[in-house]
Design a protein around this motif. Structure first.
Motif: not given
Length: 421
Positions: A272-273, A292, A297-299
């Protein structure tokens, strides 16, 4: 190590730039417990950009490539260095990393900074021992020793590594042939418009650049009882003799350890971020991490130095329990080839872009390029021999403003004033 105290150990697998920077960030941010840094190479953690640039050309000294110039830093900061050791398994239930010598290292939090590996060509002769790859310090030193004036080097792949090595080789008066299956160099990274400019650059410096040409096989010849590749047979039937052959056909993330441990893997270790994996006690950073990105707004997975340099700060904070620090930096990379120096910031999505806008004349050798969406918003920007503009390009991307293309093209208009009114 054994017992409850081991669960306080921060273990980093991958003694790379990302791994070393994570250890540094842990100490700088106040972690006082044990840190174990595990790496399969024998050298201290080092940075990779010089390997295909200054160090390859002999313009930088060996000790300048290391993240910390000597092992003293690791001793002084109580970072346990386990060099020449490869992590072969992660037991998430027991919180244990098993090494190739049978040693087990228990962890409280684990960071995977396992990087990536060069791809080999799955063609006859593709496993010949004299086919060079380019990833490690030893790879760079071997290639440097081969760059002899008048020798013949064939490079397979016109990506960043292939082109940078080609530029270094031409500076040493090596005859260089590059084979690339795509229609232009750097097609996936920059698209055909800018890729064509790099093709022209290398041809102007005497590189025999062959585009749309694949490799069918390598011709083997026995030398001292060993079969080595002496010729490249192209898919169009032509053959090229070579003194040295470099395979620079891309890299693949080293996800085997994570996959075997049951972590989520999809073109990299999925995080994740905050750089946390599907296991709350395991994190990933650098080439191997598909993170992410809140802005896009995507990995995305970025195979460049800046990610390995900057992601570890966020990973270290997350390992220490900080939950609100996210990795939001825009991707950035740079390259030096001949008298060209460039920087790129931004990200070109899988869906592509609508147009490329040039600011200044590319033929002058100093220009900028911008990749725009259909509604004229900047996705990415590149500056070539134009300096101190990256922050302004970054602001254009983050601002998501509609751009006046005519003003963007005009070098006389400040970048801060190119938005449509």
């Amino acid at each position: 190590m054994s017992g409850a105290e081991d669960r306080d150990v921060m273990v980093i697998v991958g003694a790379s730039l990302a791994g070393a920077k994570a250890a540094q960030a842990l100490r700088e941010d106040g972690w006082d417990g044990p840190i174990e840094l595990i790496g399969s190479e024998l050298d201290l953690p080092y940075e990779r950009p010089p390997l295909s640039k200054g160090y390859l050309l002999g313009k930088e000294e060996r000790d300048k490539v290391f993240v910390h110039e000597s092992g003293a830093w690791y001793v002084e900061n109580r970072v346990g260095l386990r060099l020449g050791r490869t992590a072969v398994a992660v037991d998430r239930e027991r919180h244990v990393v098993r090494l190739d010598d049978g040693t087990e290292v228990e962890y409280g939090k684990l960071l995977l900074a396992t990087g990536s590996s060069p791809k080999r060509l799955p063609v006859p002769g593709g496993d010949a021992p004299n086919l060079s790859l380019f990833r490690t310090l030893q790879d760079s030193e071997r290639t440097r020793s081969q760059l002899l004036p008048g020798s013949r080097l064939v490079i397979i792949g016109a990506g960043w590594i292939g082109l940078e090595v080609a530029a270094a080789a031409r500076e040493r008066d090596v005859e260089v042939t590059i084979l690339e299956t795509a229609e232009q160099p750097l097609l996936r990274a920059l698209g055909p418009e800018v890729g064509a400019l790099f093709a022209a650059l290398h041809r102007a410096h005497g590189v025999d650049l062959r585009l749309g040409v694949g490799v069918d096989s390598f011709t083997l010849q026995e030398v001292d009882g060993v079969e080595v590749a002496s010729r490249v047979r192209c898919a169009d039937g032509t053959e090229i003799e070579a003194d040295h052959i470099l395979v620079a056909a891309g890299i693949a993330p080293n996800t085997g350890l994570a996959e075997a441990a049951g972590l989520e893997v999809d073109d990299g270790v999925v995080v994740d971020q905050t750089l946390r994996t599907s296991d709350p006690d395991v994190f990933a950073a650098g080439d191997v991490a598909r993170a992410w990105h809140p802005f896009y707004e995507e990995a995305i997975r970025v195979e460049h130095w800046a990610n390995a340099l900057n992601q570890p700060k966020v990973a270290a904070a997350s390992m220490m329990g900080v939950t609100d620090l996210e990795y939001t930096r825009l991707p950035y990379f740079f390259s030096d080839q001949y008298d060209l120096g460039m920087e790129f910031v931004g990200h070109l999505p899988a869906g592509g872009y609508d147009q490329v806008v040039f600011r200044g004349d590319p033929e002058s050798g100093a220009y900028m390029a911008f990749w725009l969406t259909a509604d004229r918003r900047v996705l990415a920007g590149m500056n070539v021999n134009v300096w101190d503009v990256v922050d302004e390009v970054r602001a254009l991307i983050l601002g998501r403003a509609e751009i006046d293309v005519a003003r963007l093209k005009d070098p006389g208009v400040p970048l801060a004033e190119v938005a449509a009114s």
